[in-house]
Design a protein around this motif. Sequence first.
Motif, PDB file in Angstrom:
ATOM      1  N   ARG A   1     -61.726  -3.044 -18.237  1.00 47.00           N
ATOM      2  CA  ARG A   1     -62.691  -3.798 -17.891  1.00 47.00           C
ATOM      3  C   ARG A   1     -62.175  -5.256 -17.761  1.00 47.00           C
ATOM      4  O   ARG A   1     -61.855  -5.739 -18.802  1.00 47.00           O
TER       5      ARG A   1
ATOM      6  N   ASP B   1     -67.049  -8.097 -15.577  1.00 45.04           N
ATOM      7  CA  ASP B   1     -67.937  -7.149 -15.648  1.00 45.04           C
ATOM      8  C   ASP B   1     -69.072  -7.005 -16.594  1.00 45.04           C
ATOM      9  O   ASP B   1     -68.857  -7.576 -17.998  1.00 45.04           O
ATOM     10  N   PRO B   2     -70.277  -6.717 -16.268  1.00 42.81           N
ATOM     11  CA  PRO B   2     -71.409  -6.966 -17.261  1.00 42.81           C
ATOM     12  C   PRO B   2     -71.375  -6.219 -18.705  1.00 42.81           C
ATOM     13  O   PRO B   2     -71.811  -6.594 -19.514  1.00 42.81           O
ATOM     14  N   VAL B   3     -70.498  -5.075 -18.523  1.00 43.36           N
ATOM     15  CA  VAL B   3     -70.344  -4.304 -19.789  1.00 43.36           C
ATOM     16  C   VAL B   3     -69.751  -5.227 -21.020  1.00 43.36           C
ATOM     17  O   VAL B   3     -69.979  -5.092 -22.177  1.00 43.36           O
TER      18      VAL B   3
ATOM     19  N   GLN C   1     -64.566  -2.783 -23.668  1.00 42.07           N
ATOM     20  CA  GLN C   1     -63.509  -3.160 -22.614  1.00 42.07           C
ATOM     21  C   GLN C   1     -63.087  -1.978 -21.968  1.00 42.07           C
ATOM     22  O   GLN C   1     -62.362  -2.078 -20.777  1.00 42.07           O
TER      23      GLN C   1
ATOM     24  N   GLY D   1     -65.622   0.244 -21.039  1.00 44.26           N
ATOM     25  CA  GLY D   1     -66.833   0.556 -20.393  1.00 44.26           C
ATOM     26  C   GLY D   1     -67.649   1.593 -21.511  1.00 44.26           C
ATOM     27  O   GLY D   1     -68.658   2.052 -20.953  1.00 44.26           O
TER      28      GLY D   1
ATOM     29  N   SER E   1     -59.041  -8.269 -21.312  1.00 37.33           N
ATOM     30  CA  SER E   1     -60.090  -8.361 -20.145  1.00 37.33           C
ATOM     31  C   SER E   1     -59.867  -9.732 -19.369  1.00 37.33           C
ATOM     32  O   SER E   1     -60.491  -9.823 -18.636  1.00 37.33           O
TER      33      SER E   1
ATOM     34  N   GLY F   1     -62.734  -5.907 -11.316  1.00 37.63           N
ATOM     35  CA  GLY F   1     -63.524  -5.015 -11.993  1.00 37.63           C
ATOM     36  C   GLY F   1     -62.785  -4.392 -13.071  1.00 37.63           C
ATOM     37  O   GLY F   1     -63.056  -4.448 -14.445  1.00 37.63           O
ATOM     38  N   ALA F   2     -61.377  -4.030 -13.019  1.00 47.12           N
ATOM     39  CA  ALA F   2     -60.946  -3.200 -14.056  1.00 47.12           C
ATOM     40  C   ALA F   2     -59.369  -3.046 -13.529  1.00 47.12           C
ATOM     41  O   ALA F   2     -59.026  -3.186 -12.378  1.00 47.12           O
TER      42      ALA F   2
END
Length: 177
Positions: free
Chosen positions: A7, A11-13, A51, A53, A91, A166-167
């Motif tokens: 990620r 990304d909110p995660v 990272q 998810g 990330s 995003g990833a």
Amino acid sequence: MSVTPIRLFGDPVLRTPAAPVVDFDAELRQLVADLTETMFEAGGAGLAAPQLGVGLRVFTWFVDGEVGHLVNPDVTPAGEETEEAPEGCLSIPGFRFDCRRHLHVAATGWNMHGEPVRIEGSHLLARAVQHETDHLDGVLFVDRLDDGARAAALAEIQQAEWAGMGAYTPVVKVSPH
Ligand code: NI
């Protein structure tokens, strides 16, 4: 084991505090395997579960030829000394910024089999342990920079070619021969 997409900043995660591991089961061992393989593939010194998810308090590291992992880590600085050195994050690929960290740390936690583990590290290992533990709290290393340096870093990161993607899946760079 499988290489898993990493990620990216935004990304909110990556901003969500991870939950403690409760079950030391096959799923956890698979997570450690995925973290380890993805970290190797990406050429990183460490990788934390968020990272990939996964919102669990697990990270791996690869420093000075030694690979390891830690579950539910508890990190304590050892002494007052700090060190400012370039730091990066898988990330936030392609960027390195000087970041101040404790020079020595001790960390306790568990391995994937539920056995207690204690690590003592300095320099890069200490830096990796602090960086990865931050990930489990939703903290990124750019948050640790001084105000001015952080603003400049964030402005640079916004211009990254991967911004908003995003990833990404790390791939081994194969030589043309
Ligand atoms: Ni990172």
